[in-house]
Design a protein around this motif. Structure first.
Motif: not given
Length: 241
Positions: A9-16, A166-178, A189-192
């Motif tokens: 949760x400190x960056x990217x999708x988790x933070x958002x 239970x849910x499964x999330x399958x994103x494409x490219x998300x803008x993150x530090x990775x 490319x998707x913004x977080x």
């Protein structure tokens, strides 16, 4: 007030996601390794609490989770990505690292957290759209996410009698530090923040599978079904050269 625990949760999708759930009135337990970044996150919303630990250490995970009680939703979002540049000189240390972070460490989190999810609650695995097609250099990352997909599917079966969804999330490219480290084109490319809204909306609807962006997912599925494997292999080889 409902409680959601989010790893990575400190960056990217988790933070958002942490900020979005806090804005929606949830109590958020934001987890990560960086105490500094977590502290900065907590300053943005009083509904956010932080928990710093290393998911790759079973002892750290169990110790961090011990004082936790009832959690309505657990989002397993933390992960890593490294690429194998030479398949002939296969880097088994890199492979082991990625598998350990993305898959083995998930087992530590499940041991520590599943028993704390309330009846009617939800367990969320953040996988990847990479599971639909093999990509060059993605042996470690793809294998870890394919394993995560299977793990999520079996947990869905076995937790159903306990009343845990239970849910499964399958994103494409998300803008993150990775993804910022990637040296190749990342279509759609998707913004977080936008990605977090799609995940939140899907979970609110109780979806078992959440995939986005839609156009990218459709392309991957069509290529997997319709394009001859030798053409896909040739295209990957050309892009890698």
């Amino acid at each position: 007030m409902k409680t959601v625990l989010i790893t990575g949760a400190s960056s990217g999708l988790g933070k958002s996601l942490a900020l979005l759930y806090a804005e929606q009135g949830w109590r958020v337990i934001a987890c990560g390794r960086s105490e500094q970044r977590l502290a900065q996150l907590a300053q943005l919303n009083t509904n956010i609490e932080t928990l710093s630990f290393d998911i790759t250490s079973k002892a750290d995970v169990l110790k961090a989770a011990e004082p936790l009680t009832k959690i309505d939703m657990v989002v397993l979002n933390a992960g890593d990505c490294e690429y194998i540049d030479d398949a002939v000189q296969f880097d088994s240390d890199l492979f082991s690292r990625v598998i350990h972070t993305n898959l083995i460490a998930t087992g530590y989190l499940l041991e520590a957290l599943v028993s704390k999810i309330t009846k009617g609650g939800r367990l969320v695995f953040v996988s990847s759209s990479v599971v639909y097609l093999p990509f060059t250099r993605a042996q470690a990352y793809g294998a870890s996410k394919a394993g995560l997909d299977y793990l999520a599917a079996t947990m869905r079966l076995d937790l159903q009698p306990q009343g845990i969804h239970v849910s499964t999330v399958r994103p494409g490219f998300v803008k993150t530090p990775l993804t910022d480290k990637n040296d190749f084109s990342m279509p759609f490319l998707v913004e977080p923040d936008a990605a977090a809204k799609r995940v939140f909306s899907g979970l609110e609807k109780g979806k078992a599978t959440i995939e986005f962006p839609r156009r990218f997912i459709i392309i991957l599925k069509l290529v997997n079904i319709l394009l001859p494997k030798k053409w896909w292999n040739a295209l990957n080889n050309r892009n890698a050269s």
